[in-house]
Scaffold this motif. Structure first.
Motif, PDB file in Angstrom:
ATOM      1  N   ALA A 150      39.442  41.788  52.061  1.00  0.00           N
ATOM      2  CA  ALA A 150      38.684  40.563  52.317  1.00  0.00           C
ATOM      3  C   ALA A 150      38.905  39.573  51.187  1.00  0.00           C
ATOM      4  O   ALA A 150      38.856  39.943  50.006  1.00  0.00           O
ATOM      5  CB  ALA A 150      37.189  40.864  52.456  1.00  0.00           C
ATOM      6  N   LEU A 151      39.174  38.336  51.553  1.00  0.00           N
ATOM      7  CA  LEU A 151      39.193  37.232  50.595  1.00  0.00           C
ATOM      8  C   LEU A 151      37.768  36.725  50.456  1.00  0.00           C
ATOM      9  O   LEU A 151      37.168  36.272  51.433  1.00  0.00           O
ATOM     10  CB  LEU A 151      40.109  36.118  51.094  1.00  0.00           C
ATOM     11  CG  LEU A 151      40.166  34.865  50.211  1.00  0.00           C
ATOM     12  CD1 LEU A 151      40.923  35.147  48.922  1.00  0.00           C
ATOM     13  CD2 LEU A 151      40.811  33.699  50.967  1.00  0.00           C
ATOM     14  N   ILE A 152      37.215  36.810  49.268  1.00  0.00           N
ATOM     15  CA  ILE A 152      35.842  36.365  49.013  1.00  0.00           C
ATOM     16  C   ILE A 152      35.910  34.980  48.359  1.00  0.00           C
ATOM     17  O   ILE A 152      36.443  34.840  47.255  1.00  0.00           O
ATOM     18  CB  ILE A 152      35.096  37.349  48.087  1.00  0.00           C
ATOM     19  CG1 ILE A 152      35.296  38.806  48.556  1.00  0.00           C
ATOM     20  CG2 ILE A 152      33.627  36.979  48.009  1.00  0.00           C
ATOM     21  CD1 ILE A 152      34.792  39.097  49.948  1.00  0.00           C
ATOM     22  N   VAL A 163      31.146  32.533  50.961  1.00  0.00           N
ATOM     23  CA  VAL A 163      29.829  32.818  50.380  1.00  0.00           C
ATOM     24  C   VAL A 163      29.275  31.541  49.773  1.00  0.00           C
ATOM     25  O   VAL A 163      29.891  30.935  48.899  1.00  0.00           O
ATOM     26  CB  VAL A 163      29.925  33.909  49.302  1.00  0.00           C
ATOM     27  CG1 VAL A 163      28.537  34.232  48.763  1.00  0.00           C
ATOM     28  CG2 VAL A 163      30.591  35.164  49.864  1.00  0.00           C
ATOM     29  N   LEU A 164      28.107  31.128  50.249  1.00  0.00           N
ATOM     30  CA  LEU A 164      27.494  29.881  49.801  1.00  0.00           C
ATOM     31  C   LEU A 164      26.219  30.156  49.024  1.00  0.00           C
ATOM     32  O   LEU A 164      25.548  31.173  49.257  1.00  0.00           O
ATOM     33  CB  LEU A 164      27.152  28.989  50.994  1.00  0.00           C
ATOM     34  CG  LEU A 164      28.292  28.260  51.699  1.00  0.00           C
ATOM     35  CD1 LEU A 164      29.172  29.233  52.476  1.00  0.00           C
ATOM     36  CD2 LEU A 164      27.748  27.189  52.635  1.00  0.00           C
ATOM     37  N   PRO A 165      25.851  29.256  48.114  1.00  0.00           N
ATOM     38  CA  PRO A 165      24.572  29.415  47.420  1.00  0.00           C
ATOM     39  C   PRO A 165      23.420  29.255  48.403  1.00  0.00           C
ATOM     40  O   PRO A 165      23.378  28.297  49.182  1.00  0.00           O
ATOM     41  CB  PRO A 165      24.558  28.268  46.394  1.00  0.00           C
ATOM     42  CG  PRO A 165      25.966  27.757  46.342  1.00  0.00           C
ATOM     43  CD  PRO A 165      26.570  28.045  47.671  1.00  0.00           C
ATOM     44  N   ALA A 188      21.578  35.182  44.544  1.00  0.00           N
ATOM     45  CA  ALA A 188      21.771  35.634  43.169  1.00  0.00           C
ATOM     46  C   ALA A 188      23.149  35.162  42.745  1.00  0.00           C
ATOM     47  O   ALA A 188      23.928  34.660  43.569  1.00  0.00           O
ATOM     48  CB  ALA A 188      21.670  37.149  43.070  1.00  0.00           C
ATOM     49  N   ALA A 189      23.462  35.304  41.476  1.00  0.00           N
ATOM     50  CA  ALA A 189      24.799  34.920  41.030  1.00  0.00           C
ATOM     51  C   ALA A 189      25.864  35.729  41.758  1.00  0.00           C
ATOM     52  O   ALA A 189      26.897  35.202  42.176  1.00  0.00           O
ATOM     53  CB  ALA A 189      24.923  35.116  39.521  1.00  0.00           C
ATOM     54  N   SER A 190      25.621  37.010  41.938  1.00  0.00           N
ATOM     55  CA  SER A 190      26.591  37.910  42.552  1.00  0.00           C
ATOM     56  C   SER A 190      26.447  37.970  44.060  1.00  0.00           C
ATOM     57  O   SER A 190      25.334  38.068  44.596  1.00  0.00           O
ATOM     58  CB  SER A 190      26.421  39.319  41.987  1.00  0.00           C
ATOM     59  OG  SER A 190      27.165  40.255  42.723  1.00  0.00           O
ATOM     60  N   ALA A 191      27.588  37.957  44.759  1.00  0.00           N
ATOM     61  CA  ALA A 191      27.592  38.141  46.211  1.00  0.00           C
ATOM     62  C   ALA A 191      27.445  39.602  46.594  1.00  0.00           C
ATOM     63  O   ALA A 191      27.321  39.928  47.776  1.00  0.00           O
ATOM     64  CB  ALA A 191      28.881  37.585  46.794  1.00  0.00           C
ATOM     65  N   PHE A 192      27.471  40.508  45.596  1.00  0.00           N
ATOM     66  CA  PHE A 192      27.410  41.941  45.863  1.00  0.00           C
ATOM     67  C   PHE A 192      26.143  42.585  45.305  1.00  0.00           C
ATOM     68  O   PHE A 192      26.033  43.815  45.320  1.00  0.00           O
ATOM     69  CB  PHE A 192      28.651  42.632  45.282  1.00  0.00           C
ATOM     70  CG  PHE A 192      29.917  42.303  46.018  1.00  0.00           C
ATOM     71  CD1 PHE A 192      30.372  43.101  47.050  1.00  0.00           C
ATOM     72  CD2 PHE A 192      30.645  41.169  45.684  1.00  0.00           C
ATOM     73  CE1 PHE A 192      31.531  42.795  47.739  1.00  0.00           C
ATOM     74  CE2 PHE A 192      31.819  40.847  46.363  1.00  0.00           C
ATOM     75  CZ  PHE A 192      32.257  41.664  47.399  1.00  0.00           C
ATOM     76  N   VAL A 199      38.765  43.679  47.670  1.00  0.00           N
ATOM     77  CA  VAL A 199      38.270  42.302  47.702  1.00  0.00           C
ATOM     78  C   VAL A 199      39.056  41.441  46.725  1.00  0.00           C
ATOM     79  O   VAL A 199      39.310  41.837  45.591  1.00  0.00           O
ATOM     80  CB  VAL A 199      36.756  42.224  47.393  1.00  0.00           C
ATOM     81  CG1 VAL A 199      35.948  42.848  48.526  1.00  0.00           C
ATOM     82  CG2 VAL A 199      36.404  42.884  46.073  1.00  0.00           C
ATOM     83  N   LEU A 200      39.458  40.269  47.194  1.00  0.00           N
ATOM     84  CA  LEU A 200      40.145  39.280  46.384  1.00  0.00           C
ATOM     85  C   LEU A 200      39.133  38.206  46.038  1.00  0.00           C
ATOM     86  O   LEU A 200      38.656  37.487  46.916  1.00  0.00           O
ATOM     87  CB  LEU A 200      41.326  38.676  47.148  1.00  0.00           C
ATOM     88  CG  LEU A 200      42.255  39.657  47.879  1.00  0.00           C
ATOM     89  CD1 LEU A 200      43.354  38.888  48.607  1.00  0.00           C
ATOM     90  CD2 LEU A 200      42.828  40.674  46.919  1.00  0.00           C
ATOM     91  N   ILE A 201      38.763  38.095  44.776  1.00  0.00           N
ATOM     92  CA  ILE A 201      37.701  37.195  44.346  1.00  0.00           C
ATOM     93  C   ILE A 201      38.275  35.817  44.028  1.00  0.00           C
ATOM     94  O   ILE A 201      39.164  35.678  43.182  1.00  0.00           O
ATOM     95  CB  ILE A 201      36.961  37.742  43.121  1.00  0.00           C
ATOM     96  CG1 ILE A 201      36.409  39.150  43.401  1.00  0.00           C
ATOM     97  CG2 ILE A 201      35.845  36.793  42.694  1.00  0.00           C
ATOM     98  CD1 ILE A 201      35.325  39.210  44.437  1.00  0.00           C
ATOM     99  N   THR A 202      37.724  34.783  44.681  1.00  0.00           N
ATOM    100  CA  THR A 202      38.113  33.400  44.431  1.00  0.00           C
ATOM    101  C   THR A 202      36.870  32.527  44.404  1.00  0.00           C
ATOM    102  O   THR A 202      35.797  32.933  44.833  1.00  0.00           O
ATOM    103  CB  THR A 202      39.069  32.870  45.521  1.00  0.00           C
ATOM    104  OG1 THR A 202      38.351  32.755  46.769  1.00  0.00           O
ATOM    105  CG2 THR A 202      40.265  33.783  45.713  1.00  0.00           C
ATOM    106  N   GLY A 203      37.021  31.289  43.907  1.00  0.00           N
ATOM    107  CA  GLY A 203      35.930  30.331  43.961  1.00  0.00           C
ATOM    108  C   GLY A 203      35.489  29.844  42.599  1.00  0.00           C
ATOM    109  O   GLY A 203      36.272  29.754  41.660  1.00  0.00           O
TER     110      GLY A 203
END
Length: 227
Positions: free
Chosen positions: A41-43, A82-84, A135-139, A158-162
């Motif tokens: 998954a691209l996050i 993933v949005l705030p 929260a700050a973390s999506a996980f 997971v590929l972390i981007t943003g």
């Protein structure tokens, strides 16, 4: 001035001594030599106008995120936006940031349908995941539905981007690692305020929580023939 003219790219790096450290430990520079797209998954974290419009480095990573998203979808993988989320007001956050700034950040994700809150250059496709985090973390357990949705799809990588590299992106990478995911921080698809902050996170993630790869390397891995 156009967003393209204002875009800027981080001068990212991993120190040679860190590459050498892992090469000595595991016999190779990078932890993960293959990626199975259907389990990946691209996050994409917090790429909303509140952050992107004010940060030239955020605008600079938009093309790389878009290319990774298109390539991973075509290969059968998952794209997760993933949005705030606003969440509930917090006395601790008010005390830490001051009530006015705390409320500003609480509302940073915007209002209305989630897809419409993303930066204007992105497009949500059928089959993408679209979630809020509080929260700050999506996980972080209980603060975002992302982990349960990834689990139902059999995702293990997971590929972390943003943005911001050293806050929400790093927090997500750390927690994803704790939950047992294979974590890859995409070196030129994350954005901070300064190169120093960006590179500090790349160092930390590469040293202790996952791999660090540029977009070009990941595109090659995602389109490589199956072994």
């Amino acid at each position: 001035m156009s967003s393209e003219a204002q875009a800027k790219v981080h001068l990212w790096r991993i120190e040679d001594r860190e590459y050498a450290r892992h090469e000595q430990r595991r016999g190779r520079r990078h932890a993960f030599t293959t990626i199975e797209p259907r389990r990946t998954a691209l996050i994409v974290i917090d790429m909303v106008p509140f952050f992107v419009a004010e940060n030239e480095y955020c605008r600079g990573i938009v093309p790389n995120i878009g290319q990774l998203a298109d390539t991973l979808r075509d290969a059968g993988g998952t794209v997760a936006w993933v949005l705030p989320g606003a969440g509930e007001p917090s006395a601790v956050t008010d005390e830490f940031l001051g009530p006015d700034i705390a409320e500003l950040f609480r509302r940073s994700g915007g209002e209305g349908p989630l897809a419409g809150r993303l930066w204007e250059e992105f497009e949500v496709h059928t089959g993408d995941i679209l979630v809020e985090k509080t929260a700050a973390s999506a996980f972080f357990p209980g603060r975002c539905p992302l982990p349960s949705q990834l689990e139902t799809r059999g995702i293990d990588t997971v590929l972390i981007t943003g943005t911001v590299t050293n806050v929400c992106c790093e927090s997500s990478a750390r927690d994803a690692s704790t939950l047992g995911y294979r974590v890859v921080m995409v070196a030129d698809a994350n954005a901070a305020r300064r190169d120093e902050e960006h590179n500090a996170t790349l160092h930390t993630v590469y040293r202790s929580f996952g791999d660090v790869r540029p977009t070009a390397a990941l595109l090659a891995m995602l389109t490589a023939p199956a072994p």
